[in-house]
Scaffold this motif. Structure first.
Motif, PDB file in Angstrom:
ATOM      1  N   ILE A   2       0.867  -1.172   0.000  1.00  0.00           N
ATOM      2  CA  ILE A   2       0.000   0.000   0.000  1.00  0.00           C
ATOM      3  C   ILE A   2       0.905   1.224   0.000  1.00  0.00           C
ATOM      4  N   TYR A   4       0.911   5.684  -0.176  1.00  0.00           N
ATOM      5  CA  TYR A   4       0.155   6.934  -0.150  1.00  0.00           C
ATOM      6  C   TYR A   4       1.133   8.099  -0.230  1.00  0.00           C
ATOM      7  N   LEU A  15      -4.347   7.947  -1.090  1.00  0.00           N
ATOM      8  CA  LEU A  15      -3.884   6.601  -1.425  1.00  0.00           C
ATOM      9  C   LEU A  15      -3.367   6.590  -2.853  1.00  0.00           C
ATOM     10  N   CYS A  18      -2.784   0.216  -4.029  1.00  0.00           N
ATOM     11  CA  CYS A  18      -3.131  -0.839  -3.061  1.00  0.00           C
ATOM     12  C   CYS A  18      -3.084  -2.150  -3.830  1.00  0.00           C
ATOM     13  N   THR A  24      -7.066  -7.802   2.607  1.00  0.00           N
ATOM     14  CA  THR A  24      -7.212  -6.346   2.445  1.00  0.00           C
ATOM     15  C   THR A  24      -7.634  -5.669   3.747  1.00  0.00           C
ATOM     16  N   MET A  28      -5.616  -2.696   5.617  1.00  0.00           N
ATOM     17  CA  MET A  28      -6.187  -1.366   5.822  1.00  0.00           C
ATOM     18  C   MET A  28      -6.208  -1.005   7.304  1.00  0.00           C
ATOM     19  N   ALA A  55     -12.309  -3.813   0.548  1.00  0.00           N
ATOM     20  CA  ALA A  55     -11.863  -2.452   0.861  1.00  0.00           C
ATOM     21  C   ALA A  55     -13.042  -1.510   1.041  1.00  0.00           C
TER      22      ALA A  55
END
Length: 213
Positions: A2, A4, A15, A18, A24, A28, A55
């Motif tokens: 992931i 960002y 973001l 991903c 997931t 997260m 998600a």
């Protein structure tokens, strides 16, 4: 994985990617734990394909607000064919920015408002379609090297499909001349037909959530 990025002075987090095969929700949760420890008062923007149900469910379960549903389109310049431009279209300059202001409308969630775009003007190409010398619509393109992205289209009630296609064809022609390889655009539902006629490929639906930390 992931990823960002942050714009610290604006307290903005988005973001970037991903990529995972499973787990997931756990990933997260770990990301949110990291952000909760790191930032306070920042606004985060997390977007996912509609197919990523895990998600999206995590967003809904954790008090994120859904602010956008759009369609992810890509244009590949290896398939580019120059088309006739049937309406008057001009590239925006700093001196004509007031014409853009007449038709560019944003809401409270839009980061790239008119002031921010003007303050970073060299990073954009904006094309305006006219009817009887009056601006009726604009396409806002964020410049890149091999990849560029259409940030959005703003229009008045006077915009027709001819204006829309003329703007897009002008933007595509100039991007091709700059050596761009592909273009991304997250469009609204009503734009899909025109975009596909112009050679865009619809990748799928995109859902964007927002939350203030």
């Amino acid at each position: 994985m992931i990823g960002y990025f942050e714009i610290r002075e604006e307290r903005y987090i988005q973001l970037n990617f991903c990529i995972m095969q499973h787990g997931t929700r756990n990933a997260m949760q770990a990301l949110m734990h990291h952000l909760n420890e790191k930032v306070k008062g920042d606004t985060i923007y997390f977007g996912f394909p509609e197919e990523n149900k895990e998600a999206l469910e995590f967003m809904e379960d954790n008090c994120f607000e859904k602010i956008e549903e759009s369609w992810n389109h890509s244009f590949f310049f290896s398939e580019y064919q120059e088309r006739k431009i049937g309406k008057t279209v001009r590239k925006l300059t700093r001196e004509t920015y007031h014409e853009f202001m007449k038709i560019y409308k944003t809401d409270a969630y839009t980061y790239w408002n008119a002031d921010r775009i003007f303050n970073t003007f060299d990073g954009w190409n904006i094309y305006i379609a006219y009817e009887h010398e009056q601006p009726v619509s604009a396409v806002i393109l964020q410049k890149g090297t091999e990849q560029e992205e259409i940030f959005g289209v703003s229009s008045t009630e006077s915009m027709t499909e001819e204006h829309y296609e003329a703007m897009m064809n002008t933007a595509l022609k100039e991007s091709k001349e700059r050596g761009v390889k592909y273009l991304t655009y997250f469009s609204q539902e009503q734009e899909k037909g025109c975009l596909e006629r112009l050679g865009f490929h619809c990748i799928g639906k995109y859902v964007l959530y927002i939350k203030k930390m």
